[in-house]
Every structure is written in structure tokens, then in C-alpha cells.
Design a protein around this motif. Structure first.
Motif, mmCIF file in Angstrom:
data_model
loop_
_atom_site.group_PDB
_atom_site.id
_atom_site.type_symbol
_atom_site.label_atom_id
_atom_site.label_comp_id
_atom_site.label_asym_id
_atom_site.label_seq_id
_atom_site.Cartn_x
_atom_site.Cartn_y
_atom_site.Cartn_z
ATOM 1 N N ASP A 115 19.584 2.109 -5.915
ATOM 2 C CA ASP A 115 18.477 2.922 -5.407
ATOM 3 C C ASP A 115 18.991 3.921 -4.380
ATOM 4 O O ASP A 115 20.094 3.782 -3.839
ATOM 5 C CB ASP A 115 17.379 2.046 -4.805
ATOM 6 C CG ASP A 115 17.818 1.317 -3.543
ATOM 7 O OD1 ASP A 115 17.908 1.968 -2.482
ATOM 8 O OD2 ASP A 115 18.081 0.108 -3.623
ATOM 9 N N GLY A 116 18.195 4.937 -4.110
ATOM 10 C CA GLY A 116 18.620 6.013 -3.227
ATOM 11 C C GLY A 116 18.859 5.596 -1.795
ATOM 12 O O GLY A 116 19.775 6.102 -1.138
ATOM 13 N N ARG A 117 18.047 4.680 -1.289
ATOM 14 C CA ARG A 117 18.237 4.226 0.087
ATOM 15 C C ARG A 117 19.582 3.545 0.244
ATOM 16 O O ARG A 117 20.313 3.795 1.200
ATOM 17 C CB ARG A 117 17.108 3.260 0.486
ATOM 18 C CG ARG A 117 17.266 2.653 1.875
ATOM 19 C CD ARG A 117 17.289 3.719 2.955
ATOM 20 N NE ARG A 117 16.029 4.462 2.994
ATOM 21 C CZ ARG A 117 15.852 5.583 3.679
ATOM 22 N NH1 ARG A 117 16.860 6.088 4.376
ATOM 23 N NH2 ARG A 117 14.696 6.211 3.665
ATOM 24 N N ALA A 118 19.924 2.697 -0.723
ATOM 25 C CA ALA A 118 21.231 2.032 -0.683
ATOM 26 C C ALA A 118 22.355 3.053 -0.806
ATOM 27 O O ALA A 118 23.413 2.894 -0.186
ATOM 28 C CB ALA A 118 21.321 0.999 -1.804
ATOM 29 N N ALA A 119 22.140 4.107 -1.592
ATOM 30 C CA ALA A 119 23.160 5.145 -1.748
ATOM 31 C C ALA A 119 23.448 5.823 -0.414
ATOM 32 O O ALA A 119 24.609 6.056 -0.056
ATOM 33 C CB ALA A 119 22.701 6.180 -2.774
ATOM 34 N N VAL A 120 22.387 6.132 0.330
ATOM 35 C CA VAL A 120 22.555 6.780 1.636
ATOM 36 C C VAL A 120 23.297 5.843 2.592
ATOM 37 O O VAL A 120 24.243 6.256 3.275
ATOM 38 C CB VAL A 120 21.187 7.176 2.221
ATOM 39 C CG1 VAL A 120 21.349 7.695 3.650
ATOM 40 C CG2 VAL A 120 20.527 8.245 1.343
ATOM 41 N N GLY A 179 16.673 10.002 -6.151
ATOM 42 C CA GLY A 179 17.944 10.687 -5.998
ATOM 43 C C GLY A 179 17.843 12.028 -5.306
ATOM 44 O O GLY A 179 18.802 12.483 -4.660
ATOM 45 N N ILE A 180 16.695 12.686 -5.419
ATOM 46 C CA ILE A 180 16.524 13.987 -4.775
ATOM 47 C C ILE A 180 16.519 13.836 -3.261
ATOM 48 O O ILE A 180 17.238 14.545 -2.536
ATOM 49 C CB ILE A 180 15.217 14.661 -5.241
ATOM 50 C CG1 ILE A 180 15.287 14.959 -6.740
ATOM 51 C CG2 ILE A 180 14.962 15.946 -4.452
ATOM 52 C CD1 ILE A 180 13.973 15.408 -7.332
ATOM 53 N N GLU A 181 15.708 12.911 -2.764
ATOM 54 C CA GLU A 181 15.640 12.717 -1.326
ATOM 55 C C GLU A 181 16.954 12.148 -0.796
ATOM 56 O O GLU A 181 17.402 12.521 0.293
ATOM 57 C CB GLU A 181 14.479 11.780 -0.970
ATOM 58 C CG GLU A 181 14.208 11.687 0.530
ATOM 59 C CD GLU A 181 13.938 13.035 1.181
ATOM 60 O OE1 GLU A 181 14.307 13.194 2.358
ATOM 61 O OE2 GLU A 181 13.357 13.920 0.515
ATOM 62 N N ALA A 182 17.578 11.269 -1.562
ATOM 63 C CA ALA A 182 18.872 10.725 -1.155
ATOM 64 C C ALA A 182 19.914 11.849 -1.053
ATOM 65 O O ALA A 182 20.720 11.894 -0.112
ATOM 66 C CB ALA A 182 19.342 9.664 -2.144
ATOM 67 N N THR A 183 19.874 12.761 -2.009
ATOM 68 C CA THR A 183 20.795 13.905 -1.984
ATOM 69 C C THR A 183 20.544 14.768 -0.759
ATOM 70 O O THR A 183 21.485 15.216 -0.087
ATOM 71 C CB THR A 183 20.629 14.751 -3.263
ATOM 72 O OG1 THR A 183 21.003 13.961 -4.395
ATOM 73 C CG2 THR A 183 21.498 15.999 -3.213
#
Length: 219
Positions: A38-43, A65-69
Motif C-alpha cells: 500500500d502507498g502508506r507503507a511505500a512512503v 500511488g498518486i498521493e504516495a508519489t
């Protein structure tokens, strides 16, 4: 030998995530330093592991992914991370938003392994990755939803030749294709591209394409 490119893979589908990681880790010049769904984990992992590049899915739970990017590579980020977005054709609107958020490029999920690997190497090297065959579909399709602006002071800082080169970049042409179109050398094209990015305060060709469409310089 130089150190391998450190890659973080983020996709909510375990099969795809594992497949990407297996393909990447098999290369001597690439190394998967982490995986997440998930995006939070990516950040969080990107900040912890400091990868050279994040291979990012678009639609994911918790944080997309957009917000994570945007959090990793957007305007104002002190130490931006290079992000390569992977998507499918039916997510083209999301890809456009991801490019605006700071992604350095995109690939389709059904791209062959060699294209994925080359894409990672291209973005990691500091270059932008825009697939010419889908640039207009991904960016141009949504340009009609963006109100074309009159020339801004930034636009006016470009010479007529630089504007011409910018429009060709937005059409998805490579440096060699621009050189052939304008009957100039590739070195001259590189000089023009560098000047355009500097004058408009843009990071790479991806941002140049988005800029051109948002300013109504391309129809």
C-alpha cells in the motif's frame, strides 16, 4: 563495479509484486531492498530504506500511488525519490495525475520483463521514461479537461525554437527524432532540452510534457 540500483517495489497484488521482485533481483545491477502492498507503507519504507527508485502501483489501499508519489517526489519534498509508476490502460487518468504528482515515468503492467528492467535503469539514471506510443493517450486525452492558459512569463522566456522543441517533446519524440525533424544535431537538441528545463524550472521530460499540455501549447 558500481553499487546496484536499490529498488522498492510497491503493489497491492502479491503475485505481481513477487514477480517484479524476482525479475529485478535476478539482475546483477539491480537489488530489491523492500516490498509493500500500500502507498502508506511505500512512503514509510522509502524514508527508512532510502531506495534509488520506487516501482509504484496506482490503485492501492490505505494510500493510493498518486498521493504516495506526491509525498515522495512532489513539489517541496526535500529529498525526492525517483518513482516509476506501473499501470494498465484503463488507469490512464490516474497515471496523468501521478505524473503531475512527481513521477519520473510510467510503464504498462503487461510490458515485457526487459522493458521493466530498462525502465528502472532509465529512471534511476536520472532520465525520464515516457512511452511515446501512449504519451498522447495518457496525457493528451485529459488535456481537454485542463483550461488552456495564455502564455505565462515562463513561456515567454522560451525562444521560438525552444517552444518548437518543447512541443515535439510533448508529442513523444525522442532526441534523435527531434533532431531529424528540425534537421539539427542531437547535441543541439540536448542543449535546447536542458535550456527548456532550466528556464521552466522543470525536473525532466515528463514534467515538460505535462507543462506543455497544461499551458495549451499542444492540442
Amino acid at each position: 563495479m558500481s553499487a546496484p540500483v536499490r529498488v522498492l517495489v510497491c503493489d497491492d497484488q502479491a503475485l505481481i509484486r513477487t514477480g517484479f521482485a524476482t525479475i529485478i533481483d535476478a539482475q546483477p545491477d539491480l537489488e530489491v531492498v523492500g516490498e509493500c502492498g500500500d502507498g502508506r507503507a511505500a512512503v514509510e519504507l522509502a524514508r527508512e530504506l532510502d531506495p534509488d527508485i520506487v516501482v509504484m502501483d496506482v490503485r492501492m489501499p490505505v494510500l493510493d500511488g498518486i498521493e504516495a508519489t506526491r509525498l515522495l517526489a512532489g513539489a517541496g519534498v526535500a529529498r525526492p525519490v525517483k518513482v516509476l509508476v506501473v499501470t494498465t490502460f484503463n488507469l490512464d487518468e490516474y497515471v496523468y495525475e501521478a505524473l503531475r504528482a512527481g513521477a519520473s515515468g510510467f510503464l504498462l503492467k503487461d510490458a515485457p520483463p526487459a522493458q521493466l528492467l530498462q525502465g528502472i535503469r532509465t529512471v534511476a539514471s536520472g532520465a525520464a521514461l515516457l512511452a511515446p506510443e501512449v504519451t498522447r493517450q495518457l496525457v493528451g486525452r485529459y488535456a481537454s479537461r485542463i483550461r488552456p492558459a495564455e502564455q505565462t512569463p515562463d513561456d515567454q522566456a522560451l525562444t521560438p525554437r525552444e517552444l518548437e522543441v518543447l512541443r515535439l517533446i510533448a508529442d513523444g519524440l525522442s532526441n534523435s527524432e527531434i533532431a531529424a525533424t528540425l534537421v539539427i544535431s542531437q547535441e543541439t537538441v540536448k542543449t535546447y532540452v536542458s535550456r527548456i528545463l532550466t528556464k521552466l524550472d522543470l525536473r525532466d521530460r515528463v514534467q515538460a510534457v505535462v507543462y506543455a499540455y497544461r499551458r495549451g501549447l499542444v492540442t
